[in-house]
Design a protein around this motif. Structure first.
Motif, PDB file in Angstrom:
ATOM      1  N   ARG A   1       0.822  -1.222   0.000  1.00 46.47           N
ATOM      2  CA  ARG A   1       0.000   0.000   0.000  1.00 46.47           C
ATOM      3  C   ARG A   1       0.845   1.255   0.000  1.00 46.47           C
ATOM      4  O   ARG A   1       0.483   2.255  -0.606  1.00 46.47           O
ATOM      5  N   ILE A   2       1.955   1.228   0.709  1.00 51.13           N
ATOM      6  CA  ILE A   2       2.746   2.451   0.828  1.00 51.13           C
ATOM      7  C   ILE A   2       4.014   2.425  -0.019  1.00 51.13           C
ATOM      8  O   ILE A   2       4.821   3.339   0.052  1.00 51.13           O
ATOM      9  N   GLU A   3       4.130   1.424  -0.863  1.00 49.71           N
ATOM     10  CA  GLU A   3       5.313   1.278  -1.710  1.00 49.71           C
ATOM     11  C   GLU A   3       5.531   2.483  -2.610  1.00 49.71           C
ATOM     12  O   GLU A   3       6.663   2.863  -2.883  1.00 49.71           O
ATOM     13  N   GLU A   4       4.471   3.095  -3.054  1.00 51.04           N
ATOM     14  CA  GLU A   4       4.576   4.214  -3.980  1.00 51.04           C
ATOM     15  C   GLU A   4       4.891   5.539  -3.278  1.00 51.04           C
ATOM     16  O   GLU A   4       5.039   6.551  -3.927  1.00 51.04           O
ATOM     17  N   ASP A   5       5.003   5.531  -1.983  1.00 56.63           N
ATOM     18  CA  ASP A   5       5.243   6.740  -1.210  1.00 56.63           C
ATOM     19  C   ASP A   5       6.555   7.400  -1.637  1.00 56.63           C
ATOM     20  O   ASP A   5       7.600   6.762  -1.670  1.00 56.63           O
ATOM     21  N   SER A   6       6.515   8.691  -1.923  1.00 52.54           N
ATOM     22  CA  SER A   6       7.694   9.389  -2.435  1.00 52.54           C
ATOM     23  C   SER A   6       8.809   9.493  -1.391  1.00 52.54           C
ATOM     24  O   SER A   6       9.986   9.430  -1.731  1.00 52.54           O
ATOM     25  N   TYR A   7       8.449   9.648  -0.108  1.00 49.66           N
ATOM     26  CA  TYR A   7       9.472   9.726   0.944  1.00 49.66           C
ATOM     27  C   TYR A   7      10.258   8.417   1.011  1.00 49.66           C
ATOM     28  O   TYR A   7      11.487   8.415   1.063  1.00 49.66           O
TER      29      TYR A   7
ATOM     30  N   SER B   1      10.585   6.194  -1.335  1.00 52.30           N
ATOM     31  CA  SER B   1      11.375   6.075  -2.561  1.00 52.30           C
ATOM     32  C   SER B   1      12.662   6.884  -2.462  1.00 52.30           C
ATOM     33  O   SER B   1      13.725   6.418  -2.877  1.00 52.30           O
TER      34      SER B   1
ATOM     35  N   TYR C   1       8.882   5.941   9.804  1.00 50.25           N
ATOM     36  CA  TYR C   1       7.898   6.602   8.960  1.00 50.25           C
ATOM     37  C   TYR C   1       6.630   5.765   8.844  1.00 50.25           C
ATOM     38  O   TYR C   1       5.516   6.266   8.968  1.00 50.25           O
ATOM     39  N   ARG C   2       6.818   4.461   8.646  1.00 48.21           N
ATOM     40  CA  ARG C   2       5.661   3.562   8.529  1.00 48.21           C
ATOM     41  C   ARG C   2       4.873   3.495   9.824  1.00 48.21           C
ATOM     42  O   ARG C   2       3.647   3.418   9.802  1.00 48.21           O
TER      43      ARG C   2
ATOM     44  N   ILE D   1       2.654   6.391   9.803  1.00 49.61           N
ATOM     45  CA  ILE D   1       1.558   6.239   8.847  1.00 49.61           C
ATOM     46  C   ILE D   1       0.508   5.273   9.396  1.00 49.61           C
ATOM     47  O   ILE D   1      -0.685   5.549   9.353  1.00 49.61           O
TER      48      ILE D   1
END
Length: 102
Positions: free
Chosen positions: A61-67, A69, A92-93, A96
């Motif tokens: 779900r959060i793989e696309e998160d820019s931070y 990346s 960070y996770r 979230i």
């Protein structure tokens, strides 16, 4: 020095989670065999697998998160070390997931 490429969904798994996955594969995905190997009941192994599935789904779900990346890119480019990247992403996770629970 060789750099290991770890799939995104594995980055934040605990060592015991990875060991569980390895045993699961070596036991041909049999929860019955896993229960015997861990000397626990089938429902206990099923619960452990369900929790592991949830961890992986959260990662997806959060793989696309820019931070995240950005942190991963810094680690790959050796601007920060892998352990530091892992800690930053983990914290960070947690933030979230805490926000999702509210």
């Amino acid at each position: 020095m060789s750099i290991k490429i770890v799939p995104d969904w594995m980055v934040n798994l605990e060592d015991e989670d990875i060991a569980f996955i390895k045993k699961f594969i070596l036991n041909s995905g049999s929860l019955k065999k896993m229960a015997k190997e861990y000397d626990v009941t089938y429902p206990t192994v099923r619960l452990r697998l369900d929790k592991l599935i949830q961890k992986i789904e959260i990662e997806d779900r959060i793989e696309e998160d820019s931070y995240i990346s950005l942190i991963k890119r810094y680690a790959v480019d050796e601007k920060i070390d892998f352990d530091t990247a892992k800690v930053l992403i983990s914290e960070y996770r947690k933030n979230i997931e805490g926000a999702d629970a509210e």
